[in-house]
Motif scaffolding. Structure first.
Motif, PDB file in Angstrom:
ATOM      1  N   GLN A  47       0.867  -1.181   0.000  1.00  0.00           N
ATOM      2  CA  GLN A  47       0.000   0.000   0.000  1.00  0.00           C
ATOM      3  C   GLN A  47       0.903   1.231   0.000  1.00  0.00           C
ATOM      4  O   GLN A  47       1.737   1.399   0.893  1.00  0.00           O
ATOM      5  N   HIS A  48       0.746   2.075  -1.007  1.00  0.00           N
ATOM      6  CA  HIS A  48       1.499   3.332  -1.067  1.00  0.00           C
ATOM      7  C   HIS A  48       0.706   4.387  -0.301  1.00  0.00           C
ATOM      8  O   HIS A  48      -0.445   4.663  -0.626  1.00  0.00           O
ATOM      9  N   LEU A  49       1.327   4.948   0.714  1.00  0.00           N
ATOM     10  CA  LEU A  49       0.665   5.981   1.504  1.00  0.00           C
ATOM     11  C   LEU A  49       0.896   7.361   0.891  1.00  0.00           C
ATOM     12  O   LEU A  49      -0.004   8.197   0.872  1.00  0.00           O
ATOM     13  N   ASP A  50       2.102   7.601   0.436  1.00  0.00           N
ATOM     14  CA  ASP A  50       2.470   8.838  -0.245  1.00  0.00           C
ATOM     15  C   ASP A  50       3.781   8.548  -0.965  1.00  0.00           C
ATOM     16  O   ASP A  50       4.277   7.416  -0.890  1.00  0.00           O
ATOM     17  N   PRO A  51       4.370   9.512  -1.682  1.00  0.00           N
ATOM     18  CA  PRO A  51       5.585   9.206  -2.440  1.00  0.00           C
ATOM     19  C   PRO A  51       6.766   8.698  -1.597  1.00  0.00           C
ATOM     20  O   PRO A  51       7.646   8.029  -2.115  1.00  0.00           O
ATOM     21  N   GLN A  52       6.770   8.990  -0.318  1.00  0.00           N
ATOM     22  CA  GLN A  52       7.895   8.578   0.525  1.00  0.00           C
ATOM     23  C   GLN A  52       7.588   7.412   1.456  1.00  0.00           C
ATOM     24  O   GLN A  52       8.507   6.871   2.057  1.00  0.00           O
ATOM     25  N   ARG A  53       6.340   7.025   1.584  1.00  0.00           N
ATOM     26  CA  ARG A  53       5.978   5.995   2.561  1.00  0.00           C
ATOM     27  C   ARG A  53       5.073   4.943   1.941  1.00  0.00           C
ATOM     28  O   ARG A  53       4.183   5.262   1.159  1.00  0.00           O
ATOM     29  N   SER A  54       5.321   3.707   2.338  1.00  0.00           N
ATOM     30  CA  SER A  54       4.442   2.621   1.932  1.00  0.00           C
ATOM     31  C   SER A  54       4.466   1.548   3.019  1.00  0.00           C
ATOM     32  O   SER A  54       5.302   1.566   3.917  1.00  0.00           O
ATOM     33  N   ILE A  55       3.527   0.642   2.902  1.00  0.00           N
ATOM     34  CA  ILE A  55       3.434  -0.492   3.820  1.00  0.00           C
ATOM     35  C   ILE A  55       3.463  -1.745   2.961  1.00  0.00           C
ATOM     36  O   ILE A  55       2.737  -1.835   1.965  1.00  0.00           O
ATOM     37  N   VAL A  56       4.320  -2.691   3.332  1.00  0.00           N
ATOM     38  CA  VAL A  56       4.355  -3.972   2.634  1.00  0.00           C
ATOM     39  C   VAL A  56       3.989  -5.065   3.624  1.00  0.00           C
ATOM     40  O   VAL A  56       4.259  -4.949   4.824  1.00  0.00           O
ATOM     41  N   GLY A  57       3.364  -6.117   3.122  1.00  0.00           N
ATOM     42  CA  GLY A  57       2.930  -7.218   3.968  1.00  0.00           C
ATOM     43  C   GLY A  57       3.498  -8.541   3.477  1.00  0.00           C
ATOM     44  O   GLY A  57       3.675  -8.752   2.272  1.00  0.00           O
ATOM     45  N   PHE A  58       3.775  -9.425   4.433  1.00  0.00           N
ATOM     46  CA  PHE A  58       4.371 -10.720   4.142  1.00  0.00           C
ATOM     47  C   PHE A  58       3.576 -11.810   4.853  1.00  0.00           C
ATOM     48  O   PHE A  58       3.250 -11.679   6.029  1.00  0.00           O
ATOM     49  N   ALA A  59       3.309 -12.887   4.144  1.00  0.00           N
ATOM     50  CA  ALA A  59       2.594 -14.029   4.720  1.00  0.00           C
ATOM     51  C   ALA A  59       3.462 -14.696   5.782  1.00  0.00           C
ATOM     52  O   ALA A  59       4.695 -14.549   5.778  1.00  0.00           O
ATOM     53  N   PRO A  60       2.848 -15.423   6.705  1.00  0.00           N
ATOM     54  CA  PRO A  60       3.623 -16.125   7.732  1.00  0.00           C
ATOM     55  C   PRO A  60       4.653 -17.071   7.117  1.00  0.00           C
ATOM     56  O   PRO A  60       4.404 -17.711   6.097  1.00  0.00           O
ATOM     57  N   GLY A  61       5.819 -17.128   7.768  1.00  0.00           N
ATOM     58  CA  GLY A  61       6.872 -18.039   7.334  1.00  0.00           C
ATOM     59  C   GLY A  61       7.828 -17.494   6.293  1.00  0.00           C
ATOM     60  O   GLY A  61       8.775 -18.165   5.912  1.00  0.00           O
ATOM     61  N   ARG A  62       7.619 -16.291   5.832  1.00  0.00           N
ATOM     62  CA  ARG A  62       8.519 -15.689   4.842  1.00  0.00           C
ATOM     63  C   ARG A  62       9.793 -15.198   5.539  1.00  0.00           C
ATOM     64  O   ARG A  62       9.757 -14.768   6.684  1.00  0.00           O
ATOM     65  N   ILE A  63      10.895 -15.239   4.811  1.00  0.00           N
ATOM     66  CA  ILE A  63      12.163 -14.699   5.304  1.00  0.00           C
ATOM     67  C   ILE A  63      12.430 -13.414   4.526  1.00  0.00           C
ATOM     68  O   ILE A  63      12.368 -13.410   3.289  1.00  0.00           O
ATOM     69  N   ILE A  64      12.704 -12.346   5.269  1.00  0.00           N
ATOM     70  CA  ILE A  64      12.926 -11.043   4.644  1.00  0.00           C
ATOM     71  C   ILE A  64      14.140 -10.363   5.279  1.00  0.00           C
ATOM     72  O   ILE A  64      14.523 -10.698   6.398  1.00  0.00           O
TER      73      ILE A  64
END
Length: 172
Positions: A47-64
């Motif tokens: 989800q892009h909140l504005d040009p400088q900020r966003s939120i990313v989501g990861f399913a359970p068990g993912r390595i990031i």
């Protein structure tokens, strides 16, 4: 910080809302001031909140790998790299700034020299043609422990990776 849209009256997620049980990471990109980004990992939501900020989501068990960097006119003020395993509902987790609800920390390094060593290790894994998010969690723990102790870590190998994939197939 803006929060994610709330459910409608029937409790269903709205169009811009993530699926339940995702680990959410707040990203910021204010170049040369505050930079938070994902170095590797397969996102399931953005989800892009504005040009400088966003939120990313990861399913359970993912390595990031989550990198946080801050600087000023004189250079780097803070740098941190965390390799995290996202958790599912009811799993124990550690709190990590900008990560909701938290995650299992596999590797945590701060200070540019150590962060750079981790970035070089990630590059070496990619040079083998492997996706760092598929690497054994034990390797990230090993890298964390060796760097913390000031020792030279072992490189990840294809043989280790094959053994990890086979072990993962038989684990419940």
């Amino acid at each position: 910080m803006n929060s994610i849209a709330s459910p409608d009256l029937r409790g269903r997620p709205q169009a811009d809302e993530p699926a339940p049980f995702l680990t959410l990471v707040n990203l910021i990109w204010d170049e040369k001031h505050i930079e938070h980004w994902i170095r590797f990992g397969h996102e399931d939501y953005r989800q892009h909140l504005d040009p400088q900020r966003s939120i990313v989501g990861f399913a359970p068990g993912r390595i990031i790998a989550f990198v946080r960097w801050a600087g000023n006119d004189h250079g780097t003020v803070a740098s941190r790299l965390d390799v995290l395993r996202t958790v599912g509902r009811g799993e124990r987790c550690q709190t990590v700034p900008f990560v909701r609800p938290g995650a299992e920390i596999l590797l945590r390094q701060s200070g540019w020299p150590k962060v750079e060593r981790v970035l070089l290790a990630i590059d070496a894994i990619e040079a083998l043609g492997l996706d760092p998010s598929d690497v054994s969690p034990d390797h990230w723990r090993h890298l964390h422990n060796r760097l913390t102790a000031g020792e030279e870590p072992r490189s990840y190998t294809r043989a280790q990776h094959i053994a990890w994939l086979k072990r993962r197939e038989v684990q419940p």
